[in-house]
Design a protein around this motif. Structure first.
Motif, PDB file in Angstrom:
ATOM      1  N   PHE A 286       0.842  -1.186   0.000  1.00  0.00           N
ATOM      2  CA  PHE A 286       0.000   0.000   0.000  1.00  0.00           C
ATOM      3  C   PHE A 286       0.884   1.246   0.000  1.00  0.00           C
ATOM      4  O   PHE A 286       1.939   1.262   0.612  1.00  0.00           O
ATOM      5  CB  PHE A 286      -0.886   0.047   1.252  1.00  0.00           C
ATOM      6  CG  PHE A 286      -1.766  -1.158   1.440  1.00  0.00           C
ATOM      7  CD1 PHE A 286      -1.305  -2.266   2.135  1.00  0.00           C
ATOM      8  CD2 PHE A 286      -3.056  -1.185   0.925  1.00  0.00           C
ATOM      9  CE1 PHE A 286      -2.118  -3.386   2.324  1.00  0.00           C
ATOM     10  CE2 PHE A 286      -3.872  -2.288   1.105  1.00  0.00           C
ATOM     11  CZ  PHE A 286      -3.402  -3.393   1.795  1.00  0.00           C
TER      12      PHE A 286
ATOM     13  N   TYR B   8     -11.909  -5.231  10.191  1.00  0.00           N
ATOM     14  CA  TYR B   8     -11.213  -6.488  10.425  1.00  0.00           C
ATOM     15  C   TYR B   8     -10.426  -6.425  11.726  1.00  0.00           C
ATOM     16  O   TYR B   8     -10.379  -7.370  12.497  1.00  0.00           O
ATOM     17  CB  TYR B   8     -10.290  -6.789   9.248  1.00  0.00           C
ATOM     18  CG  TYR B   8      -9.647  -8.133   9.326  1.00  0.00           C
ATOM     19  CD1 TYR B   8      -8.288  -8.255   9.593  1.00  0.00           C
ATOM     20  CD2 TYR B   8     -10.402  -9.285   9.146  1.00  0.00           C
ATOM     21  CE1 TYR B   8      -7.698  -9.501   9.681  1.00  0.00           C
ATOM     22  CE2 TYR B   8      -9.815 -10.527   9.237  1.00  0.00           C
ATOM     23  CZ  TYR B   8      -8.464 -10.627   9.502  1.00  0.00           C
ATOM     24  OH  TYR B   8      -7.885 -11.864   9.596  1.00  0.00           O
TER      25      TYR B   8
ATOM     26  N   LEU C 125      -5.792   0.242   5.454  1.00  0.00           N
ATOM     27  CA  LEU C 125      -6.047   0.923   6.723  1.00  0.00           C
ATOM     28  C   LEU C 125      -6.612   2.317   6.487  1.00  0.00           C
ATOM     29  O   LEU C 125      -6.183   3.032   5.582  1.00  0.00           O
ATOM     30  CB  LEU C 125      -4.756   1.046   7.529  1.00  0.00           C
ATOM     31  CG  LEU C 125      -4.150  -0.248   8.067  1.00  0.00           C
ATOM     32  CD1 LEU C 125      -2.789   0.005   8.688  1.00  0.00           C
ATOM     33  CD2 LEU C 125      -5.067  -0.869   9.102  1.00  0.00           C
TER      34      LEU C 125
ATOM     35  N   GLN D 278      -0.075  -5.480   8.528  1.00  0.00           N
ATOM     36  CA  GLN D 278       0.687  -4.611   7.633  1.00  0.00           C
ATOM     37  C   GLN D 278       1.906  -4.088   8.372  1.00  0.00           C
ATOM     38  O   GLN D 278       1.817  -3.703   9.530  1.00  0.00           O
ATOM     39  CB  GLN D 278      -0.141  -3.398   7.210  1.00  0.00           C
ATOM     40  CG  GLN D 278      -1.087  -3.643   6.072  1.00  0.00           C
ATOM     41  CD  GLN D 278      -1.786  -2.395   5.646  1.00  0.00           C
ATOM     42  OE1 GLN D 278      -1.188  -1.324   5.537  1.00  0.00           O
ATOM     43  NE2 GLN D 278      -3.081  -2.515   5.413  1.00  0.00           N
TER      44      GLN D 278
ATOM     45  N   GLN E 200       2.094  -6.431   3.249  1.00  0.00           N
ATOM     46  CA  GLN E 200       1.524  -7.543   3.990  1.00  0.00           C
ATOM     47  C   GLN E 200       1.670  -8.827   3.185  1.00  0.00           C
ATOM     48  O   GLN E 200       1.685  -8.792   1.947  1.00  0.00           O
ATOM     49  CB  GLN E 200       0.048  -7.292   4.314  1.00  0.00           C
ATOM     50  CG  GLN E 200      -0.844  -7.155   3.096  1.00  0.00           C
ATOM     51  CD  GLN E 200      -2.275  -6.768   3.439  1.00  0.00           C
ATOM     52  OE1 GLN E 200      -2.515  -6.056   4.406  1.00  0.00           O
ATOM     53  NE2 GLN E 200      -3.229  -7.237   2.652  1.00  0.00           N
TER      54      GLN E 200
ATOM     55  N   ARG F 232      -8.878  -1.340   9.970  1.00  0.00           N
ATOM     56  CA  ARG F 232      -8.601  -2.105   8.761  1.00  0.00           C
ATOM     57  C   ARG F 232      -9.909  -2.562   8.133  1.00  0.00           C
ATOM     58  O   ARG F 232     -10.758  -3.135   8.806  1.00  0.00           O
ATOM     59  CB  ARG F 232      -7.738  -3.301   9.106  1.00  0.00           C
ATOM     60  CG  ARG F 232      -7.136  -3.975   7.900  1.00  0.00           C
ATOM     61  CD  ARG F 232      -5.997  -4.832   8.311  1.00  0.00           C
ATOM     62  NE  ARG F 232      -5.278  -5.346   7.166  1.00  0.00           N
ATOM     63  CZ  ARG F 232      -4.336  -6.268   7.242  1.00  0.00           C
ATOM     64  NH1 ARG F 232      -4.025  -6.775   8.409  1.00  0.00           N
ATOM     65  NH2 ARG F 232      -3.720  -6.674   6.165  1.00  0.00           N
ATOM     66  N   ARG F 233     -10.021  -2.293   6.858  1.00  0.00           N
ATOM     67  CA  ARG F 233     -11.258  -2.612   6.159  1.00  0.00           C
ATOM     68  C   ARG F 233     -11.405  -4.117   5.985  1.00  0.00           C
ATOM     69  O   ARG F 233     -10.425  -4.842   5.888  1.00  0.00           O
ATOM     70  CB  ARG F 233     -11.264  -1.931   4.778  1.00  0.00           C
ATOM     71  CG  ARG F 233     -10.975  -0.444   4.871  1.00  0.00           C
ATOM     72  CD  ARG F 233     -11.271   0.298   3.589  1.00  0.00           C
ATOM     73  NE  ARG F 233     -10.437  -0.096   2.478  1.00  0.00           N
ATOM     74  CZ  ARG F 233     -10.130   0.725   1.469  1.00  0.00           C
ATOM     75  NH1 ARG F 233     -10.593   1.964   1.489  1.00  0.00           N
ATOM     76  NH2 ARG F 233      -9.410   0.317   0.463  1.00  0.00           N
TER      77      ARG F 233
ATOM     78  N   PRO G  48      -4.072 -11.038   2.677  1.00  0.00           N
ATOM     79  CA  PRO G  48      -5.169 -10.125   3.030  1.00  0.00           C
ATOM     80  C   PRO G  48      -5.423  -9.984   4.517  1.00  0.00           C
ATOM     81  O   PRO G  48      -5.857  -8.927   4.968  1.00  0.00           O
ATOM     82  CB  PRO G  48      -6.376 -10.765   2.339  1.00  0.00           C
ATOM     83  CG  PRO G  48      -5.812 -11.548   1.228  1.00  0.00           C
ATOM     84  CD  PRO G  48      -4.494 -12.063   1.730  1.00  0.00           C
TER      85      PRO G  48
ATOM     86  N   TYR H 262      -7.976  -4.928   2.373  1.00  0.00           N
ATOM     87  CA  TYR H 262      -7.753  -4.755   3.799  1.00  0.00           C
ATOM     88  C   TYR H 262      -6.828  -3.577   4.095  1.00  0.00           C
ATOM     89  O   TYR H 262      -5.989  -3.636   4.981  1.00  0.00           O
ATOM     90  CB  TYR H 262      -7.188  -6.035   4.422  1.00  0.00           C
ATOM     91  CG  TYR H 262      -8.171  -7.184   4.387  1.00  0.00           C
ATOM     92  CD1 TYR H 262      -8.342  -7.939   3.240  1.00  0.00           C
ATOM     93  CD2 TYR H 262      -8.911  -7.498   5.503  1.00  0.00           C
ATOM     94  CE1 TYR H 262      -9.254  -8.993   3.208  1.00  0.00           C
ATOM     95  CE2 TYR H 262      -9.816  -8.550   5.488  1.00  0.00           C
ATOM     96  CZ  TYR H 262      -9.975  -9.292   4.341  1.00  0.00           C
ATOM     97  OH  TYR H 262     -10.861 -10.336   4.319  1.00  0.00           O
TER      98      TYR H 262
ATOM     99  N   TYR I  69       0.769   5.326   0.938  1.00  0.00           N
ATOM    100  CA  TYR I  69       0.065   6.394   1.636  1.00  0.00           C
ATOM    101  C   TYR I  69       0.858   7.691   1.467  1.00  0.00           C
ATOM    102  O   TYR I  69       2.071   7.681   1.269  1.00  0.00           O
ATOM    103  CB  TYR I  69      -0.034   6.096   3.136  1.00  0.00           C
ATOM    104  CG  TYR I  69      -0.799   4.850   3.523  1.00  0.00           C
ATOM    105  CD1 TYR I  69      -0.182   3.607   3.514  1.00  0.00           C
ATOM    106  CD2 TYR I  69      -2.123   4.912   3.921  1.00  0.00           C
ATOM    107  CE1 TYR I  69      -0.878   2.452   3.882  1.00  0.00           C
ATOM    108  CE2 TYR I  69      -2.833   3.772   4.301  1.00  0.00           C
ATOM    109  CZ  TYR I  69      -2.190   2.546   4.279  1.00  0.00           C
ATOM    110  OH  TYR I  69      -2.873   1.415   4.647  1.00  0.00           O
TER     111      TYR I  69
END
Lengths: 115, 113
Positions: free
Chosen positions: A34, B31, B101, A104, A97, B93-94, A100, B99, A36
């Motif tokens: 991810f 989650y 944040l 993280q 991660q 966390r979705r 799923p 998933y 950010y």
């Protein structure tokens, strides 16, 4: 915990140039990474979700042609800010991660300054 | 859309005080919830992670609680120290879309000697 690195930690570039930021998972394979960004005194805003071997999913309002994300291997994702402008100056943080539902882990961040 | 709110935005306390930081979220389909610490100009340090099925987690002087149904979490810091001065971020966390944040804006904590 697992380790995620980012390179560079700081970068200054001129307006109109492109800059690449690397995010690496050092001791695990990251199926998802991810990206950010964080403005001063603001929270982290998710830019995009990157799955290994497929195209990144961008959040609403994030220009995919400006912020190019590549996740070509299970340990490396790159974010390229193309034709950078001063308003792109920010703190960019990646996370990774294994899967799923795994925790993280965050990189130390990259401070981008566009002059 | 998930919104995460942290109250207060800033807090200054004398050393030794116990304190509570608050976090609320609008969508209970989470989650897990995680508390982070961020020092100025630095990355994130994970403090506590609470799974959606859990009510609290403890680590040393830190205790985090989660009430998923009401969309609230608290971070309790006992016997605060100057070294605790930092920004504390709450993130949920979705349960979908990889998933990712969702972060609150944080509480900036200053513990004075």
């Amino acid at each position: 915990g697992a380790v995620v690195s980012q390179h560079p930690s700081r970068v200054i570039c001129k307006s109109g140039t492109s800059v690449k930021i690397e995010c690496r998972s050092l001791d695990f394979q990251a199926t998802t990474m991810f990206w950010y960004r964080q403005f001063p005194k603001q929270s982290l805003m998710l830019m995009a979700t990157s799955n290994e071997g497929s195209k990144a999913t961008y959040e609403q309002g994030v220009e995919k042609d400006k912020f190019l994300i590549n996740h070509a291997s299970l340990t490396l994702s790159t974010l390229t800010v193309t034709s950078a402008h001063p308003e792109d100056s920010s703190f960019y943080i990646c996370s990774a991660q294994e899967g799923p539902q795994y925790e993280q882990y965050f990189g130390p961040g990259t401070r981008l300054t566009v002059t | 859309k998930q919104e995460v709110t942290q109250i207060p935005a800033a807090l200054s306390v004398p050393e030794g005080e116990n304190l509570v930081l608050n976090c609320s979220f609008t969508d209970s389909a989470i989650y897990n919830l995680q508390w982070f610490r961020q020092d100025p100009g630095k990355g994130l340090t994970s403090l506590l992670l609470i799974q959606s099925s859990q009510r609290e987690q403890t680590s040393g002087r830190l205790n985090a609680s989660l009430d998923k149904s009401s969309g609230r979490s608290t971070l309790y810091i006992a016997a605060s120290q100057p070294g605790d001065s930092a920004t504390y971020l709450c993130a949920v966390r979705r349960e979908y879309s990889g998933y990712a944040l969702n972060f609150g804006k944080g509480t900036s904590l200053l513990v004075t000697p």
